[in-house]
Enzyme design. Sequence first.
Site, PDB file in Angstrom:
ATOM      1  N   ASP A 199       0.862  -1.181   0.000  1.00  0.00           N
ATOM      2  CA  ASP A 199       0.000   0.000   0.000  1.00  0.00           C
ATOM      3  C   ASP A 199       0.901   1.234   0.000  1.00  0.00           C
ATOM      4  OD1 ASP A 199      -3.145   0.497   1.178  1.00  0.00           O
ATOM      5  OD2 ASP A 199      -1.731   2.166   1.338  1.00  0.00           O
ATOM      6  N   ILE A 200       0.615   2.201  -0.874  1.00  0.00           N
ATOM      7  CA  ILE A 200       1.411   3.431  -0.915  1.00  0.00           C
ATOM      8  C   ILE A 200       1.089   4.259   0.323  1.00  0.00           C
ATOM      9  CG2 ILE A 200       1.903   5.535  -2.210  1.00  0.00           C
ATOM     10  CD1 ILE A 200       1.032   4.007  -4.736  1.00  0.00           C
ATOM     11  N   ASN A 207      -2.810  12.979  -2.812  1.00  0.00           N
ATOM     12  CA  ASN A 207      -3.927  13.453  -3.631  1.00  0.00           C
ATOM     13  C   ASN A 207      -4.416  14.822  -3.154  1.00  0.00           C
ATOM     14  OD1 ASN A 207      -4.326  11.585  -5.681  1.00  0.00           O
ATOM     15  ND2 ASN A 207      -5.643  10.260  -4.445  1.00  0.00           N
ATOM     16  N   ASP A 216      -2.345   9.983  -9.680  1.00  0.00           N
ATOM     17  CA  ASP A 216      -2.360   8.985 -10.757  1.00  0.00           C
ATOM     18  C   ASP A 216      -0.950   8.722 -11.265  1.00  0.00           C
ATOM     19  OD1 ASP A 216      -5.082   8.810 -10.548  1.00  0.00           O
ATOM     20  OD2 ASP A 216      -5.523   9.972 -12.359  1.00  0.00           O
ATOM     21  N   GLU A 242      -4.972   2.543  -3.804  1.00  0.00           N
ATOM     22  CA  GLU A 242      -3.508   2.574  -3.822  1.00  0.00           C
ATOM     23  C   GLU A 242      -2.905   1.250  -3.366  1.00  0.00           C
ATOM     24  OE1 GLU A 242      -4.678   4.326   0.244  1.00  0.00           O
ATOM     25  OE2 GLU A 242      -5.519   4.126  -1.761  1.00  0.00           O
TER      26      GLU A 242
END
Length: 339
Positions: A199-200, A207, A216, A242
């Site tokens: 997971d980022i 964002n 993105d 993500e």
Amino acid sequence: MLQFKLEDEEGRQAALERYDISEPRIEPFERITSLVKAVLGVPMCAVTFIDGDRQRIHTRQGFDVAETPRSASFCQHTIASTGPLVVPDARRDLRFSDNPFVTEGTLSSYLGVPLTTPDGYNLGALCAMDTVARQFDPAEIELLARFAALVVEELELRTIARYDALTGAVTRRTFVEESKRVIDRFARYARPGALLLFDIDHFKSINDTFGHPAGDDVLRRVAQVAEETLRPSDMLGRIGGEEFGILLPETERADARACAERLRQAIASLHMPELSGRGISASFGLSCLSGFVGSPEGWIAEADAALYMAKRSGRNRCVDAGALDEAPGPVAQELSWEI
């Protein structure tokens, strides 16, 4: 079609491998071959693919042969041309007169249309076959060509459904389907396998601060780095938002850990000017196959529990679900590893 595409066997094989033809039954293919058989009045019809040195007869009506050597196939002649292959009487055609299907009386006439990808590679053929010699008229040839275009269109639609448009990773559905195959191989042959979820870190903040286009770009770059890090046999999937998953077939725990750490470091070293110097990191959870894993959902849940511990213990680290099972208490910091 450009002539060099007909001679580019490596490119043709690579094009074939981009498409998902692993399922034994593809219902639209069955409908198409059934229609061809009825409309052209032939006893046999098939969708075939030339895969290396073999002909894979994927979908067939009127006979039950699943595979032949490439050298014994009519299809290999079909894919060598830009147009239909018409063989009114195979017994009188020197290319096919000694073919075993011809000599035993199973096949006397053949009409095949190449299955041509949008980028110009012939993957295989849609073919109609008869046990007696016959002429195929122009209207019948045109009709088969239209049906062949529908086969290619179906292949394209399946590919679109298989891959995430933003990152190029496979979709969650495809990832789950392939996970089941890896589990089945483990259950039947005790072949190892590992699953990574990552997971980022702080993606919502990226964002919110820099906008969704920047977010993105981060997703695309992370997916690109992952693909560059993995082996051809590994699979990258976008599980949602993500979160990504990686399937590592034929991989023991130590190698899976090393893969996770390489990718963690590669992501941490990304530099994206649009983030104004802000770094990117990811947290990883690892689950290796064991007798306790019975379904893709259970396997993903086990890796997700390890991912949760990685995030809870500070992010930008990897946690092994196997170590969680062995731990006496909630000591996630001690369960992460470094290579």
